[in-house]
Write a protein that holds these residues in place. Structure first.
Motif, PDB file in Angstrom:
ATOM      1  N   ILE A   5    -125.848   8.209 -62.976  1.00 45.75           N
ATOM      2  CA  ILE A   5    -125.806   7.450 -64.224  1.00 45.75           C
ATOM      3  C   ILE A   5    -124.462   7.747 -64.867  1.00 45.75           C
ATOM      4  CG2 ILE A   5    -126.721   7.247 -66.566  1.00 45.75           C
ATOM      5  CD1 ILE A   5    -128.597   5.999 -64.644  1.00 45.75           C
ATOM      6  N   LEU A   6    -123.778   6.720 -65.343  1.00 47.87           N
ATOM      7  CA  LEU A   6    -122.456   6.865 -65.934  1.00 47.87           C
ATOM      8  C   LEU A   6    -122.491   6.402 -67.384  1.00 47.87           C
ATOM      9  CD1 LEU A   6    -119.350   7.186 -65.843  1.00 47.87           C
ATOM     10  CD2 LEU A   6    -119.243   4.904 -64.804  1.00 47.87           C
ATOM     11  N   ALA A   7    -121.952   7.228 -68.295  1.00 48.65           N
ATOM     12  CA  ALA A   7    -121.936   6.855 -69.712  1.00 48.65           C
ATOM     13  C   ALA A   7    -120.551   7.039 -70.306  1.00 48.65           C
ATOM     14  CB  ALA A   7    -122.944   7.690 -70.496  1.00 48.65           C
ATOM     15  N   ASP A   8    -119.997   5.946 -70.854  1.00 48.92           N
ATOM     16  CA  ASP A   8    -118.718   5.960 -71.557  1.00 48.92           C
ATOM     17  C   ASP A   8    -118.708   4.750 -72.471  1.00 48.92           C
ATOM     18  OD1 ASP A   8    -115.770   5.467 -72.114  1.00 48.92           O
ATOM     19  OD2 ASP A   8    -115.614   7.264 -70.883  1.00 48.92           O
ATOM     20  N   ASP A   9    -118.187   4.891 -73.692  1.00 47.38           N
ATOM     21  CA  ASP A   9    -118.252   3.776 -74.624  1.00 47.38           C
ATOM     22  C   ASP A   9    -117.192   2.716 -74.363  1.00 47.38           C
ATOM     23  OD1 ASP A   9    -116.541   5.966 -75.580  1.00 47.38           O
ATOM     24  OD2 ASP A   9    -116.099   4.637 -77.254  1.00 47.38           O
ATOM     25  N   GLU A  10    -116.240   2.979 -73.465  1.00 45.77           N
ATOM     26  CA  GLU A  10    -115.205   2.001 -73.143  1.00 45.77           C
ATOM     27  C   GLU A  10    -115.499   1.360 -71.785  1.00 45.77           C
ATOM     28  OE1 GLU A  10    -111.148   3.216 -73.782  1.00 45.77           O
ATOM     29  OE2 GLU A  10    -111.793   4.877 -75.032  1.00 45.77           O
ATOM     30  N   ALA A  11    -115.724   0.054 -71.798  1.00 44.95           N
ATOM     31  CA  ALA A  11    -116.127  -0.653 -70.581  1.00 44.95           C
ATOM     32  C   ALA A  11    -115.089  -0.530 -69.468  1.00 44.95           C
ATOM     33  CB  ALA A  11    -116.385  -2.127 -70.895  1.00 44.95           C
ATOM     34  N   MET A  12    -113.812  -0.597 -69.813  1.00 39.31           N
ATOM     35  CA  MET A  12    -112.778  -0.513 -68.782  1.00 39.31           C
ATOM     36  C   MET A  12    -112.717   0.881 -68.174  1.00 39.31           C
ATOM     37  SD  MET A  12    -109.635  -2.862 -70.222  1.00 39.31           S
ATOM     38  CE  MET A  12    -108.723  -2.624 -68.703  1.00 39.31           C
ATOM     39  N   VAL A  13    -112.937   1.884 -69.002  1.00 34.24           N
ATOM     40  CA  VAL A  13    -112.957   3.256 -68.489  1.00 34.24           C
ATOM     41  C   VAL A  13    -114.147   3.433 -67.555  1.00 34.24           C
ATOM     42  CG1 VAL A  13    -113.225   5.686 -69.101  1.00 34.24           C
ATOM     43  CG2 VAL A  13    -111.750   4.202 -70.478  1.00 34.24           C
ATOM     44  N   ARG A  14    -115.309   2.908 -67.961  1.00 35.37           N
ATOM     45  CA  ARG A  14    -116.492   2.980 -67.098  1.00 35.37           C
ATOM     46  C   ARG A  14    -116.213   2.333 -65.743  1.00 35.37           C
ATOM     47  NH1 ARG A  14    -119.554   1.113 -71.443  1.00 35.37           N
ATOM     48  NH2 ARG A  14    -120.018  -0.839 -70.351  1.00 35.37           N
ATOM     49  N   ALA A  15    -115.542   1.176 -65.777  1.00 32.90           N
ATOM     50  CA  ALA A  15    -115.243   0.471 -64.528  1.00 32.90           C
ATOM     51  C   ALA A  15    -114.342   1.312 -63.631  1.00 32.90           C
ATOM     52  CB  ALA A  15    -114.578  -0.870 -64.835  1.00 32.90           C
ATOM     53  N   GLY A  16    -113.370   1.982 -64.236  1.00 29.67           N
ATOM     54  CA  GLY A  16    -112.477   2.813 -63.448  1.00 29.67           C
ATOM     55  C   GLY A  16    -113.182   4.009 -62.839  1.00 29.67           C
ATOM     56  N   ILE A  17    -114.034   4.669 -63.645  1.00 32.10           N
ATOM     57  CA  ILE A  17    -114.776   5.830 -63.151  1.00 32.10           C
ATOM     58  C   ILE A  17    -115.747   5.399 -62.053  1.00 32.10           C
ATOM     59  CG2 ILE A  17    -116.429   7.628 -63.772  1.00 32.10           C
ATOM     60  CD1 ILE A  17    -115.168   7.582 -66.592  1.00 32.10           C
ATOM     61  N   LYS A  18    -116.405   4.260 -62.284  1.00 32.53           N
ATOM     62  CA  LYS A  18    -117.335   3.754 -61.278  1.00 32.53           C
ATOM     63  C   LYS A  18    -116.600   3.467 -59.973  1.00 32.53           C
ATOM     64  CE  LYS A  18    -120.722   0.086 -60.405  1.00 32.53           C
ATOM     65  NZ  LYS A  18    -121.412  -1.105 -60.978  1.00 32.53           N
ATOM     66  N   GLY A  19    -115.412   2.887 -60.074  1.00 34.85           N
ATOM     67  CA  GLY A  19    -114.635   2.594 -58.870  1.00 34.85           C
ATOM     68  C   GLY A  19    -114.292   3.850 -58.094  1.00 34.85           C
ATOM     69  N   ILE A  20    -113.933   4.919 -58.814  1.00 29.75           N
ATOM     70  CA  ILE A  20    -113.607   6.187 -58.145  1.00 29.75           C
ATOM     71  C   ILE A  20    -114.836   6.746 -57.453  1.00 29.75           C
ATOM     72  CG2 ILE A  20    -112.952   8.590 -58.542  1.00 29.75           C
ATOM     73  CD1 ILE A  20    -111.214   7.561 -60.885  1.00 29.75           C
ATOM     74  N   LEU A  21    -115.962   6.756 -58.166  1.00 32.96           N
ATOM     75  CA  LEU A  21    -117.171   7.344 -57.590  1.00 32.96           C
ATOM     76  C   LEU A  21    -117.670   6.557 -56.378  1.00 32.96           C
ATOM     77  CD1 LEU A  21    -119.152   8.284 -60.841  1.00 32.96           C
ATOM     78  CD2 LEU A  21    -118.003   9.843 -59.253  1.00 32.96           C
ATOM     79  N   THR A  22    -117.700   5.243 -56.511  1.00 33.66           N
ATOM     80  CA  THR A  22    -118.249   4.435 -55.419  1.00 33.66           C
ATOM     81  C   THR A  22    -117.279   4.270 -54.255  1.00 33.66           C
ATOM     82  OG1 THR A  22    -117.581   2.418 -56.591  1.00 33.66           O
ATOM     83  CG2 THR A  22    -119.841   3.176 -56.913  1.00 33.66           C
TER      84      THR A  22
END
Length: 219
Positions: A5-22
């Motif tokens: 589960i990923l939580a961050d209030d900035e959508a673009m930051v979430r997208a970047g973190i998700k990209g790294i993890l996946t």
């Protein structure tokens, strides 16, 4: 598959973190949250292996969310992710039970390594933060050493062996292979060790092992 589960209030930051993890085929982001309250609700609903939380979010922040997750879904490991490295954040994250603490400005490979480590039952602090934890423990050094040795003395020989390997950053599986035990037995040992030492998580136990001289370098 490690479910996150990923939580961050900035959508673009979430997208970047998700990209790294996946980018790791063994990691799946099963849900995303924009604040701490939603993160806790998603963790309760999905029961992921790991929750990656931004430390600063509007409303319920990452630290409060971490405390809620550790209390209500203790089987989910928590990794705190932040652009800040203030000692107060580090200390509070460890106090509430977080298993990992990473800087957003760090190497992306650290994020993947950290998620994998906590999912396997280990603790993970980025190298910069590990150094700060040891350097800012507070109090008299000799007093801390004496206290740590006294607390460690309550452990059995086998428990001290497990604590030494835990302090060196090994996961439950690695400890099991090292000591020729089954992983379930190691989990039981770790739980007993945390209770006997009066600590909430593996990082705190590792710090005690370091101060007591069981390991040669900071966790």
């Amino acid at each position: 598959m490690i479910r996150v589960i990923l939580a961050d209030d900035e959508a673009m930051v979430r997208a970047g973190i998700k990209g790294i993890l996946t980018s790791d085929p063994g990691i799946e982001v099963v849900a995303e949250a924009g604040d701490g309250r939603e993160a806790v609700e998603l963790v309760i609903a999905h029961r992921p292996d790991v929750a990656v939380l931004d430390i600063r979010m509007p409303g319920v922040g990452g630290l409060a969310a971490a405390a809620g997750i550790c209390e209500r879904v203790p089987e989910t490991a928590v990794v705190m992710l932040t652009t800040f490295s203030e000692d107060s954040y580090i200390a509070e994250a460890l106090r509430v039970g977080a298993s990992g603490f990473l800087l957003k400005s760090g190497d992306p490979r650290e994020l993947v390594a950290g998620v994998r480590a906590v999912a396997e039952g280990a603790a993970y602090l980025s190298p910069k933060i590990a150094a700060r934890v040891i350097a800012n423990l507070g109090g008299d050094k000799m007093s801390r050493i004496t206290t740590a040795i006294d607390r460690i003395s309550a452990l059995t020989g086998r428990e001290r062996e497990v604590l030494t390997l835990l302090g060196a950053g090994q996961s439950n599986g690695e400890i099991a292979r090292e000591l020729f035990l089954v992983e379930g037995t190691v989990k039981s040992y770790v739980s007993t060790i945390l209770n006997r030492l009066g600590v909430r998580n593996r990082v705190q136990a590792a710090v005690l092992a370091y101060e007591a001289g069981l390991i040669d370098s900071a966790p």
